[in-house]
Scaffold this motif. Structure first.
Motif, PDB file in Angstrom:
ATOM      1  N   PRO A  32     -23.978 -32.041  13.358  1.00  0.00           N
ATOM      2  CA  PRO A  32     -23.400 -31.469  14.333  1.00  0.00           C
ATOM      3  C   PRO A  32     -23.775 -29.895  14.583  1.00  0.00           C
ATOM      4  N   VAL A  33     -24.850 -29.590  13.422  1.00  0.00           N
ATOM      5  CA  VAL A  33     -24.920 -28.285  13.413  1.00  0.00           C
ATOM      6  C   VAL A  33     -26.795 -28.582  14.196  1.00  0.00           C
ATOM      7  N   ASP A  34     -27.347 -29.703  14.624  1.00  0.00           N
ATOM      8  CA  ASP A  34     -28.910 -29.714  15.517  1.00  0.00           C
ATOM      9  C   ASP A  34     -27.400 -29.715  16.710  1.00  0.00           C
ATOM     10  N   ILE A  35     -26.225 -30.485  17.213  1.00  0.00           N
ATOM     11  CA  ILE A  35     -26.545 -30.719  18.862  1.00  0.00           C
ATOM     12  C   ILE A  35     -26.287 -29.025  19.209  1.00  0.00           C
ATOM     13  N   ILE A  36     -25.575 -28.475  18.218  1.00  0.00           N
ATOM     14  CA  ILE A  36     -25.232 -26.965  18.632  1.00  0.00           C
ATOM     15  C   ILE A  36     -26.744 -26.016  19.120  1.00  0.00           C
ATOM     16  N   ALA A  37     -27.675 -25.986  18.293  1.00  0.00           N
ATOM     17  CA  ALA A  37     -29.322 -26.178  17.965  1.00  0.00           C
ATOM     18  C   ALA A  37     -29.821 -26.497  19.315  1.00  0.00           C
ATOM     19  N   PHE A  38     -29.642 -27.690  19.501  1.00  0.00           N
ATOM     20  CA  PHE A  38     -29.498 -28.380  20.930  1.00  0.00           C
ATOM     21  C   PHE A  38     -29.616 -27.950  22.308  1.00  0.00           C
ATOM     22  N   CYS A  39     -28.400 -27.275  22.465  1.00  0.00           N
ATOM     23  CA  CYS A  39     -27.112 -26.844  23.489  1.00  0.00           C
ATOM     24  C   CYS A  39     -27.375 -25.461  23.672  1.00  0.00           C
ATOM     25  N   LYS A  40     -27.971 -24.522  22.461  1.00  0.00           N
ATOM     26  CA  LYS A  40     -28.598 -23.490  22.553  1.00  0.00           C
ATOM     27  C   LYS A  40     -29.834 -23.036  22.910  1.00  0.00           C
ATOM     28  N   GLU A  41     -31.116 -24.017  23.037  1.00  0.00           N
ATOM     29  CA  GLU A  41     -32.037 -24.267  23.770  1.00  0.00           C
ATOM     30  C   GLU A  41     -31.707 -24.358  25.047  1.00  0.00           C
ATOM     31  N   ARG A  42     -31.067 -24.797  25.880  1.00  0.00           N
ATOM     32  CA  ARG A  42     -30.741 -24.693  26.569  1.00  0.00           C
ATOM     33  C   ARG A  42     -29.855 -24.693  28.132  1.00  0.00           C
ATOM     34  N   ILE A  43     -29.174 -24.283  27.111  1.00  0.00           N
ATOM     35  CA  ILE A  43     -27.999 -23.715  28.538  1.00  0.00           C
ATOM     36  C   ILE A  43     -27.130 -22.307  28.052  1.00  0.00           C
ATOM     37  N   ALA A  44     -27.058 -21.392  28.403  1.00  0.00           N
ATOM     38  CA  ALA A  44     -26.860 -20.426  27.940  1.00  0.00           C
ATOM     39  C   ALA A  44     -25.500 -20.234  27.083  1.00  0.00           C
ATOM     40  N   HIS A  45     -25.082 -19.270  25.810  1.00  0.00           N
ATOM     41  CA  HIS A  45     -25.210 -18.620  25.242  1.00  0.00           C
ATOM     42  C   HIS A  45     -23.478 -19.228  25.181  1.00  0.00           C
ATOM     43  N   TYR A  46     -22.628 -18.792  26.341  1.00  0.00           N
ATOM     44  CA  TYR A  46     -21.256 -18.927  26.246  1.00  0.00           C
ATOM     45  C   TYR A  46     -21.358 -20.247  27.055  1.00  0.00           C
ATOM     46  N   LYS A  47     -21.885 -20.954  27.123  1.00  0.00           N
ATOM     47  CA  LYS A  47     -21.342 -22.636  27.592  1.00  0.00           C
ATOM     48  C   LYS A  47     -21.571 -23.998  26.312  1.00  0.00           C
ATOM     49  N   CYS A  48     -22.334 -22.694  24.725  1.00  0.00           N
ATOM     50  CA  CYS A  48     -22.730 -23.766  23.657  1.00  0.00           C
ATOM     51  C   CYS A  48     -21.880 -24.117  23.866  1.00  0.00           C
ATOM     52  N   PRO A  49     -21.235 -25.208  22.429  1.00  0.00           N
ATOM     53  CA  PRO A  49     -20.554 -25.067  21.606  1.00  0.00           C
ATOM     54  C   PRO A  49     -20.379 -24.714  20.152  1.00  0.00           C
ATOM     55  N   ARG A  50     -18.863 -24.130  19.702  1.00  0.00           N
ATOM     56  CA  ARG A  50     -18.933 -22.826  18.944  1.00  0.00           C
ATOM     57  C   ARG A  50     -18.957 -24.282  17.402  1.00  0.00           C
ATOM     58  N   SER A  51     -17.731 -25.247  18.314  1.00  0.00           N
ATOM     59  CA  SER A  51     -17.960 -26.393  17.170  1.00  0.00           C
ATOM     60  C   SER A  51     -18.054 -28.087  17.654  1.00  0.00           C
ATOM     61  N   VAL A  52     -17.955 -28.547  17.114  1.00  0.00           N
ATOM     62  CA  VAL A  52     -18.783 -30.212  17.330  1.00  0.00           C
ATOM     63  C   VAL A  52     -17.363 -31.327  16.196  1.00  0.00           C
ATOM     64  N   GLU A  53     -17.386 -32.327  16.929  1.00  0.00           N
ATOM     65  CA  GLU A  53     -16.473 -32.879  15.848  1.00  0.00           C
ATOM     66  C   GLU A  53     -17.725 -34.477  16.257  1.00  0.00           C
ATOM     67  N   ILE A  54     -17.665 -35.264  15.301  1.00  0.00           N
ATOM     68  CA  ILE A  54     -18.219 -36.652  15.744  1.00  0.00           C
ATOM     69  C   ILE A  54     -16.694 -37.670  15.773  1.00  0.00           C
ATOM     70  N   ARG A  55     -17.079 -38.963  16.418  1.00  0.00           N
ATOM     71  CA  ARG A  55     -16.572 -39.993  15.957  1.00  0.00           C
ATOM     72  C   ARG A  55     -17.195 -41.298  16.175  1.00  0.00           C
ATOM     73  N   ASP A  56     -16.424 -42.300  16.406  1.00  0.00           N
ATOM     74  CA  ASP A  56     -17.005 -43.603  17.002  1.00  0.00           C
ATOM     75  C   ASP A  56     -16.514 -44.329  18.003  1.00  0.00           C
ATOM     76  N   GLU A  57     -15.266 -43.513  18.988  1.00  0.00           N
ATOM     77  CA  GLU A  57     -15.120 -43.318  19.975  1.00  0.00           C
ATOM     78  C   GLU A  57     -14.245 -42.796  20.428  1.00  0.00           C
ATOM     79  N   LEU A  58     -13.952 -42.810  21.483  1.00  0.00           N
ATOM     80  CA  LEU A  58     -13.392 -41.720  22.249  1.00  0.00           C
ATOM     81  C   LEU A  58     -12.551 -42.608  23.572  1.00  0.00           C
ATOM     82  N   PRO A  59     -11.216 -41.670  23.293  1.00  0.00           N
ATOM     83  CA  PRO A  59     -10.293 -42.294  24.616  1.00  0.00           C
ATOM     84  C   PRO A  59     -10.133 -42.459  26.158  1.00  0.00           C
ATOM     85  N   MET A  60     -10.636 -43.790  26.476  1.00  0.00           N
ATOM     86  CA  MET A  60     -11.200 -43.643  28.189  1.00  0.00           C
ATOM     87  C   MET A  60      -9.709 -44.525  28.686  1.00  0.00           C
ATOM     88  N   SER A  61      -9.689 -44.189  29.420  1.00  0.00           N
ATOM     89  CA  SER A  61      -8.876 -44.876  31.147  1.00  0.00           C
ATOM     90  C   SER A  61      -9.671 -46.692  31.625  1.00  0.00           C
TER      91      SER A  61
END
Length: 84
Positions: A32-61
């Protein structure tokens, strides 16, 4: 990372904060730390996630869209409004 969803979750100070939920590819490690750092390098700070959750799958329609309402539900449970 295989797929991800970004949602707003409750924050006592700001009302909401950006939260990313990431589905990893099988057999890979995601930090999760790497994902936040990646976002901070590429998008505005207010758009960056403050937290990240890792899952094996996501609910899909049926058509294959991520069901964000199902991802948001546990965070907003017991609150009168879904935006503070």
């Amino acid at each position: 990372m295989a797929q991800c969803a970004v949602i707003g979750i409750p924050n006592e100070t700001w009302g909401e904060q950006v939260h990313a939920i990431v589905m990893r590819r099988p057999g890979t490690k995601v930090d999760p730390v790497d994902i936040i750092a990646f976002c901070k390098e590429r998008i505005a700070h207010y758009k960056c996630p403050r937290s990240v959750e890792i899952r094996d799958e996501l609910p899909m329609s049926g058509p294959g869209k991520i069901l964000k309402r199902e991802l948001r539900a546990p965070f907003w449970e017991g609150r009168k409004r879904q935006v503070s």
